[in-house]
Design a protein around this motif. Structure first.
Motif, PDB file in Angstrom:
ATOM      1  N   LEU A 257       0.859  -1.184   0.000  1.00 47.54           N
ATOM      2  CA  LEU A 257       0.000   0.000   0.000  1.00 47.54           C
ATOM      3  C   LEU A 257       0.895   1.234   0.000  1.00 47.54           C
ATOM      4  CD1 LEU A 257      -2.881   1.230   0.194  1.00 47.54           C
ATOM      5  CD2 LEU A 257      -2.580   1.243   2.680  1.00 47.54           C
ATOM      6  N   PRO A 258       1.124   1.835  -1.170  1.00 46.70           N
ATOM      7  CA  PRO A 258       2.001   3.014  -1.243  1.00 46.70           C
ATOM      8  C   PRO A 258       1.244   4.299  -0.911  1.00 46.70           C
ATOM      9  CG  PRO A 258       1.345   2.374  -3.442  1.00 46.70           C
ATOM     10  CD  PRO A 258       0.703   1.387  -2.506  1.00 46.70           C
ATOM     11  N   SER A 259       0.791   4.394   0.347  1.00 47.06           N
ATOM     12  CA  SER A 259      -0.015   5.526   0.786  1.00 47.06           C
ATOM     13  C   SER A 259       0.877   6.656   1.287  1.00 47.06           C
ATOM     14  CB  SER A 259      -0.965   5.087   1.903  1.00 47.06           C
ATOM     15  OG  SER A 259      -1.717   6.179   2.379  1.00 47.06           O
ATOM     16  N   LEU A 260       0.476   7.872   0.980  1.00 44.97           N
ATOM     17  CA  LEU A 260       1.234   9.047   1.413  1.00 44.97           C
ATOM     18  C   LEU A 260       0.895   9.482   2.835  1.00 44.97           C
ATOM     19  CD1 LEU A 260       1.123  11.200  -1.830  1.00 44.97           C
ATOM     20  CD2 LEU A 260       3.146  10.163  -0.800  1.00 44.97           C
ATOM     21  N   ARG A 261      -0.321   9.196   3.290  1.00 41.16           N
ATOM     22  CA  ARG A 261      -0.744   9.658   4.620  1.00 41.16           C
ATOM     23  C   ARG A 261      -1.613   8.589   5.265  1.00 41.16           C
ATOM     24  NH1 ARG A 261      -1.478  13.796   1.319  1.00 41.16           N
ATOM     25  NH2 ARG A 261      -3.729  13.543   1.211  1.00 41.16           N
ATOM     26  N   GLU A 262      -1.047   7.862   6.202  1.00 40.83           N
ATOM     27  CA  GLU A 262      -1.799   6.906   7.001  1.00 40.83           C
ATOM     28  C   GLU A 262      -1.601   7.267   8.468  1.00 40.83           C
ATOM     29  OE1 GLU A 262      -3.925   4.444   6.112  1.00 40.83           O
ATOM     30  OE2 GLU A 262      -3.656   5.215   4.069  1.00 40.83           O
ATOM     31  N   PRO A 263      -2.583   7.908   9.113  1.00 42.19           N
ATOM     32  CA  PRO A 263      -2.410   8.286  10.517  1.00 42.19           C
ATOM     33  C   PRO A 263      -2.058   7.098  11.413  1.00 42.19           C
ATOM     34  CG  PRO A 263      -4.304   9.396   9.570  1.00 42.19           C
ATOM     35  CD  PRO A 263      -3.847   8.407   8.547  1.00 42.19           C
ATOM     36  N   TYR A 264      -2.623   5.925  11.133  1.00 41.22           N
ATOM     37  CA  TYR A 264      -2.160   4.702  11.797  1.00 41.22           C
ATOM     38  C   TYR A 264      -1.773   3.647  10.765  1.00 41.22           C
ATOM     39  CZ  TYR A 264      -1.606   0.472  14.453  1.00 41.22           C
ATOM     40  OH  TYR A 264      -1.067  -0.679  14.974  1.00 41.22           O
ATOM     41  N   TRP A 281       5.382   3.457   1.243  1.00 45.37           N
ATOM     42  CA  TRP A 281       6.228   4.650   1.302  1.00 45.37           C
ATOM     43  C   TRP A 281       6.670   4.926   2.736  1.00 45.37           C
ATOM     44  CZ3 TRP A 281       7.225   4.387  -3.348  1.00 45.37           C
ATOM     45  CH2 TRP A 281       6.391   4.704  -4.421  1.00 45.37           C
ATOM     46  N   ARG A 282       7.800   5.596   2.863  1.00 44.47           N
ATOM     47  CA  ARG A 282       8.285   6.076   4.161  1.00 44.47           C
ATOM     48  C   ARG A 282       7.487   7.339   4.507  1.00 44.47           C
ATOM     49  NH1 ARG A 282      12.600   4.403   6.513  1.00 44.47           N
ATOM     50  NH2 ARG A 282      13.462   3.613   4.548  1.00 44.47           N
ATOM     51  N   ALA A 283       6.262   7.132   4.953  1.00 49.61           N
ATOM     52  CA  ALA A 283       5.339   8.239   5.211  1.00 49.61           C
ATOM     53  C   ALA A 283       4.315   7.793   6.245  1.00 49.61           C
ATOM     54  CB  ALA A 283       4.642   8.657   3.917  1.00 49.61           C
ATOM     55  N   GLY A 284       3.668   8.777   6.887  1.00 45.14           N
ATOM     56  CA  GLY A 284       2.643   8.451   7.867  1.00 45.14           C
ATOM     57  C   GLY A 284       3.199   7.609   9.000  1.00 45.14           C
ATOM     58  N   ASN A 285       2.434   6.609   9.407  1.00 49.31           N
ATOM     59  CA  ASN A 285       2.814   5.799  10.567  1.00 49.31           C
ATOM     60  C   ASN A 285       3.564   4.524  10.202  1.00 49.31           C
ATOM     61  OD1 ASN A 285       2.555   5.584  13.529  1.00 49.31           O
ATOM     62  ND2 ASN A 285       1.362   3.737  13.090  1.00 49.31           N
ATOM     63  N   LEU A 286       3.685   4.212   8.897  1.00 51.62           N
ATOM     64  CA  LEU A 286       4.310   2.948   8.521  1.00 51.62           C
ATOM     65  C   LEU A 286       5.715   2.783   9.103  1.00 51.62           C
ATOM     66  CD1 LEU A 286       4.338   0.261   7.076  1.00 51.62           C
ATOM     67  CD2 LEU A 286       4.938   1.458   4.952  1.00 51.62           C
ATOM     68  N   PRO A 287       6.581   3.827   9.119  1.00 53.06           N
ATOM     69  CA  PRO A 287       7.911   3.631   9.702  1.00 53.06           C
ATOM     70  C   PRO A 287       7.897   3.274  11.184  1.00 53.06           C
ATOM     71  CG  PRO A 287       7.892   5.560   8.273  1.00 53.06           C
ATOM     72  CD  PRO A 287       6.473   5.137   8.440  1.00 53.06           C
TER      73      PRO A 287
END
Length: 355
Positions: A257-264, A281-287
């Motif tokens: 899921l290459p999402s730009l903004r995932e709050p969780y 992506w290295r974005a949102g909460n994934l890291p």
């Protein structure tokens, strides 16, 4: 028994992250000597729902609530009312998006962010869904004592047991799974470009989620799917039950899921708990959920070629894929279950209510 009135926007039965979280809490409230009732602002264009604030609050008070909880999707609509009045009940906030929300335009976002923050400053407790959201609030001056992380559960419904697992690979090396609604920030078009660049025998992609959530974006996705380089390589399943989602997790090889903004990013946690390496992506909460090269492959936003290479490696190098899958399952064991989430959620609200 503690009665909680949760102020939200529109139908509480909607199939997106925050709504699903709150419905799970409502279902198990009785196990925690509580009941969670919904009072909704109407789904009018922004900022018109604010005109109904008095009516929504009267409904909440009439329920006998001991504490009010404002859903982050509706916080801005309470701000004008709070500017001139004092709430008759303790206030907490359940937050699944940053101030200003997500998927809004340049004009609305800063206005809504200002209104959201005005409400959150009046709340005794900010129950945020992720470490990424907690960082956002602490960085803008909200004190640690006010911000509490209560993440969604990692466990999904039990998948129906077939006689044997489905063959999602369809003769290719791996089955890729993406669970997300078709809206721009989810990156479905980026994912299709990455899959199109793979050798045809590499993988088949399964798309699960609401394919009508954004009609303009959905038209672009369907146009891309119609091109010959993706013929027979993508399966569109649309919105499905949580039991079917669990079955997809069980039978797939890789979650992407290459999402730009995932709050969780609930779906990342669910996929990892099912033993899938995650790609995004290295974005949102994934890291905060996965480490690059350990539980999955985390790439810089917009790196379509890198995304394609990551998918190809996971599809073709079975030993590497299994190593990341095992690490993802181990990491997921550190995430809360829904039972643990509920215990923490209701505990925080009892404190906010002065119980």
């Amino acid at each position: 028994m503690l009665t909680i009135s949760l102020l939200t926007l529109g139908d509480p039965g909607q199939l997106t992250g925050g709504y699903l979280y709150h419905r799970r809490m409502a279902e198990v409230a009785g196990d925690h000597d509580a009941q969670l009732l919904f009072s909704s602002f109407p789904m009018y264009p922004f900022p018109l729902p604010a005109l109904r604030a008095s009516a929504v609050l009267r409904e909440a008070q009439a329920s006998g609530a001991g504490v009010l909880v404002i859903d982050s999707i509706a916080a801005a609509y309470l701000a004008p009312w709070l500017a001139a009045r004092r709430l008759p009940l303790p206030l907490a906030a359940s937050i699944h998006q940053g101030p200003g929300g997500i998927d809004h335009g340049r004009l609305r976002t800063p206005v809504q962010a200002h209104l959201d923050r005005a409400v959150y400053r009046r709340a005794g407790r900010l129950i945020v869904a992720s470490d990424a959201l907690a960082e956002t609030f602490r960085a803008t001056g909200f004190p640690d004592r006010q911000v509490r992380v209560v993440a969604p559960g990692r466990d999904v419904a039990v998948a129906p047991e077939p006689e044997r697992p489905r063959d999602m690979r369809e003769g290719r090396r791996a089955a890729l799974l993406c669970v997300g609604n078709w809206v721009p920030r989810k990156g479905v078009l980026d994912l299709l470009e990455a899959v199109a660049a793979l050798p045809p025998e590499t993988a088949v992609l399964h798309l699960v989620g609401d394919d009508t959530a954004d009609s303009a974006y959905a038209s672009r996705v369907r146009a891309r799917l119609s091109r010959t380089d993706l013929a027979g390589r993508v399966r569109v399943h649309g919105p499905v039950t949580k039991e079917r989602v669990a079955a997809f997790y069980r039978d797939a090889d890789v979650f992407v899921l290459p999402s730009l903004r995932e709050p969780y990013g609930t779906v990342y946690g669910e996929a990892m708990a099912a033993g899938l390496p995650v790609v995004g992506w290295r974005a949102g909460n994934l890291p905060h959920l996965a480490t690059h090269g350990r539980e999955g492959l985390i790439l810089e936003p917009g790196d379509s070629q890198g995304l394609s290479r990551a998918l190809e490696r996971l599809a073709t190098d079975q030993a590497y894929r299994h190593r990341l899958a095992a690490a993802a399952a181990r990491r997921a064991q550190t995430f809360p279950t829904w039972a643990q989430t509920a215990e923490r959620f209701f505990g925080e609200l009892r404190e906010a209510a002065g119980r």
